[in-house]
Motif scaffolding. Structure first.
Motif, short mmCIF file in Angstrom:
data_model
loop_
_atom_site.label_atom_id
_atom_site.label_comp_id
_atom_site.label_asym_id
_atom_site.label_seq_id
_atom_site.Cartn_x
_atom_site.Cartn_y
_atom_site.Cartn_z
N GLU A 23 0.84 -1.20 0.00
CA GLU A 23 0.00 0.00 0.00
C GLU A 23 0.88 1.24 0.00
OE1 GLU A 23 -4.04 -1.49 2.28
OE2 GLU A 23 -2.60 -0.26 3.36
N ALA A 24 0.32 2.34 -0.50
CA ALA A 24 1.08 3.58 -0.57
C ALA A 24 0.17 4.76 -0.31
CB ALA A 24 1.75 3.73 -1.93
N PHE A 25 0.78 5.86 0.12
CA PHE A 25 0.06 7.14 0.22
C PHE A 25 0.90 8.22 -0.43
CE2 PHE A 25 2.40 6.90 4.27
CZ PHE A 25 2.99 8.15 4.37
N VAL A 26 0.22 9.30 -0.81
CA VAL A 26 0.88 10.44 -1.45
C VAL A 26 0.60 11.67 -0.60
CG1 VAL A 26 1.01 11.88 -3.51
CG2 VAL A 26 0.62 9.42 -3.75
N VAL A 27 1.60 12.49 -0.41
CA VAL A 27 1.46 13.76 0.31
C VAL A 27 1.58 14.90 -0.70
CG1 VAL A 27 2.33 15.22 2.18
CG2 VAL A 27 2.52 12.72 2.35
N ASP A 28 0.54 15.72 -0.78
CA ASP A 28 0.51 16.94 -1.61
C ASP A 28 0.79 16.69 -3.09
OD1 ASP A 28 -0.13 18.62 0.53
OD2 ASP A 28 1.97 18.89 1.09
N ILE A 47 -2.10 2.93 -4.37
CA ILE A 47 -2.29 4.14 -3.56
C ILE A 47 -3.65 4.10 -2.90
CG2 ILE A 47 -2.47 6.66 -3.64
CD1 ILE A 47 -0.54 6.53 -6.09
N THR A 48 -3.66 4.11 -1.58
CA THR A 48 -4.92 4.02 -0.82
C THR A 48 -5.29 5.31 -0.11
OG1 THR A 48 -3.77 3.18 1.15
CG2 THR A 48 -4.58 1.55 -0.44
N HIS A 49 -4.31 6.19 0.13
CA HIS A 49 -4.57 7.44 0.85
C HIS A 49 -3.81 8.60 0.21
CE1 HIS A 49 -5.79 4.49 3.85
NE2 HIS A 49 -6.42 5.44 4.50
N ASN A 68 -9.64 10.03 -8.14
CA ASN A 68 -10.46 9.43 -9.20
C ASN A 68 -9.71 8.34 -9.94
OD1 ASN A 68 -12.77 10.95 -8.73
ND2 ASN A 68 -12.12 12.61 -10.09
N LEU A 69 -8.40 8.49 -10.06
CA LEU A 69 -7.60 7.49 -10.76
C LEU A 69 -7.43 6.22 -9.94
CD1 LEU A 69 -4.69 9.65 -12.26
CD2 LEU A 69 -6.51 8.53 -13.54
N THR A 70 -7.38 6.36 -8.61
CA THR A 70 -6.96 5.25 -7.76
C THR A 70 -8.03 4.77 -6.78
OG1 THR A 70 -6.09 6.76 -6.08
CG2 THR A 70 -4.57 6.06 -7.84
N GLY A 71 -9.05 5.59 -6.54
CA GLY A 71 -10.01 5.27 -5.49
C GLY A 71 -9.51 5.57 -4.10
#
Length: 451
Positions: A23-28, A47-49, A68-71
């Motif tokens: 799992e991955a998250f993105v900041v900004d 990407i989950t968050h 929208n791309l990843t949910g």
């Protein structure tokens, strides 16, 4: 576990992709956000968050587009100036688990009311923070600006001081992951590196070395920052959610005939080098070298206004268009690569701008030409620190709105620190109908080196 920096040049925007256990998250995230999906997939993660540290003023957020791309679920801070339509609200103490990687939310207002920091822990190795994503609260070598609430200036500066103390309590071992680096309009004194720790910043960051809350507030109140008009558009779009970036960012190439047939008076942005523009350029064009587009295009181009790029090659057209799209200037009518000799060979008009050497400027002060004025277009802070006696000051970004303060019959030599902003400003004057304009190449740097 991995942390990957994704930088948007020009804006000096730093976003972060963090992954663990698939799992991955993105900041900004930025607006053109396919890169996060591609890099996450390459690392075997989904990407989950998506975490937003604040509502950005200088670029369009890619959070709703990436969602929208990843949910993925988008988290934003409380107290935004309106509801963030595409995000859930994260609050102090909220936690998120990615295997043995834990993310904890800190509310760190001051730069903006909705500012958050995201602290990361490795639960396999003790209880101390490994790092913190600080957004625009804490930079490498500087701290966030606090000028977005002028009627609450002292209050928000004090809030930032308190937020920084909260961040520092995470411990000297924690690494700092900010949202901007050197060159951003969000701070004046950032270090020219993008890695640090809280311990290093505590020791060497001048703003963090101010131990008195009142002295910190005074220091912030004494700062001067500029707010380009496009900031208002960014703030609006980052509440409601912007449309995705164009699928093909590079605009279409134009022939000279196609360019001349364009309706509606497009803004002509010459994204070539300063020296190329000075040598020969299209009448009415703005000199904004491609790397400087994020800092200056938003001062001179209206949202929705058609833009034609003058570039050296299609690669430069892509770079310039990418910068424009990230700040919401999407109406790209096309680009020209026709060089000026070929342009003039067709009998088409072109202009050039004379350049002045430092010796020419000294001579002009000793024997002033009739009706001549040296115009300094550096920032207010730069000008107040040191200036050439006899010069007048108007910041380059504000010049288009202040040309009525200048006499079109006067001869203006434009200067800055090196000549780049001076060339931008000279093109603004030329576009406004000033016919007696030249550029002090080398500008204040040359003046000081021969002083």
């Amino acid at each position: 576990m991995f942390i990957q920096k994704i930088k948007s040049e020009g804006l000096s925007h730093l976003s972060w992709l963090v992954g663990n256990d698939g799992e991955a998250f993105v900041v900004d995230p930025r607006r053109d956000c396919e890169v996060y999906v591609e890099e996450a997939a390459r690392a075997g993660c989904r990407i989950t968050h998506i975490f937003e540290t604040h509502r950005n003023e200088d670029l369009i957020s890619g959070a709703p587009i990436l969602a929208n791309l990843t949910g993925a679920r988008v988290l934003h801070g409380p107290n935004a100036a309106g509801d963030v339509a595409y995000a859930d609200t994260a609050r102090e103490g909220d936690t998120f688990e990615f295997g043995n990687l834990r993310v904890r939310v800190l509310e760190t207002p001051g730069h903006t009311d909705d500012s958050l920091s995201f602290v990361i822990y490795d639960t396999d190795f003790g209880e101390d923070a490994v790092g913190v994503f600080t957004g625009d609260a804490l930079f490498i070598g500087d701290v966030g600006r606090t000028d977005f609430y002028p009627d609450r200036a002292g209050e928000v500066a004090g809030m930032l001081y308190d937020s920084l103390q909260k961040i520092l309590k995470l411990g000297d071992q924690a690494l700092v992951y900010p949202a901007h680096g050197a060159g951003s309009v969000c701070g004046d004194n950032m270090a020219d590196r993008e890695f640090s720790s809280l311990g290093y910043e505590r020791k060497y960051n001048d703003m963090l070395r101010i131990s008195s809350r009142n002295k910190f507030i005074d220091a912030k109140l004494a700062e001067h920052h500029y707010q380009p008009p496009y900031f208002r558009l960014m703030e609006k779009l980052n509440l409601t959610g912007a449309e995705p970036a164009p699928r093909v960012i590079t605009p279409r190439p134009l022939s000279p005939a196609e360019f001349r047939a364009l309706p509606g008076g497009p803004a002509i942005v010459d994204a070539r080098t300063v020296s190329a523009f000075l040598g020969a350029h299209l009448p009415g064009s703005l000199a904004i070298p491609a790397p400087m587009i994020p800092a200056f295009a938003g001062w001179y181009i209206e949202p929705g206004q058609p833009v034609v790029l003058v570039v050296s090659d299609p690669e430069q057209a892509h770079e310039a268009a990418q910068h424009l799209v990230r700040i919401g200037l999407d109406n790209l009518a096309g680009f020209l690569t026709t060089d000026m000799p070929e342009w003039s060979a067709r009998g088409l008009p072109f202009h050039s701008l004379p350049v002045m050497h430092v010796d020419d400027i000294r001579e002009r002060f000793q024997n002033p030409p009739e009706n001549w004025q040296l115009l300094d277009v550096r920032s207010k802070t730069e000008y107040e620190e040191e200036a050439i006696e006899g010069s007048v000051h108007i910041y380059a970004g504000e010049l288009a709105d202040k040309t009525d303060e200048l006499d079109k019959n006067r001869h203006y030599t434009v200067m800055c620190a090196s000549g780049a902003r001076a060339t931008i400003a000279a093109s603004v004057l030329e576009r406004a109908g000033f016919s007696k304009v030249d550029v002090f190449l080398g500008s204040f740097g040359a003046w000081k080196s021969t002083d």
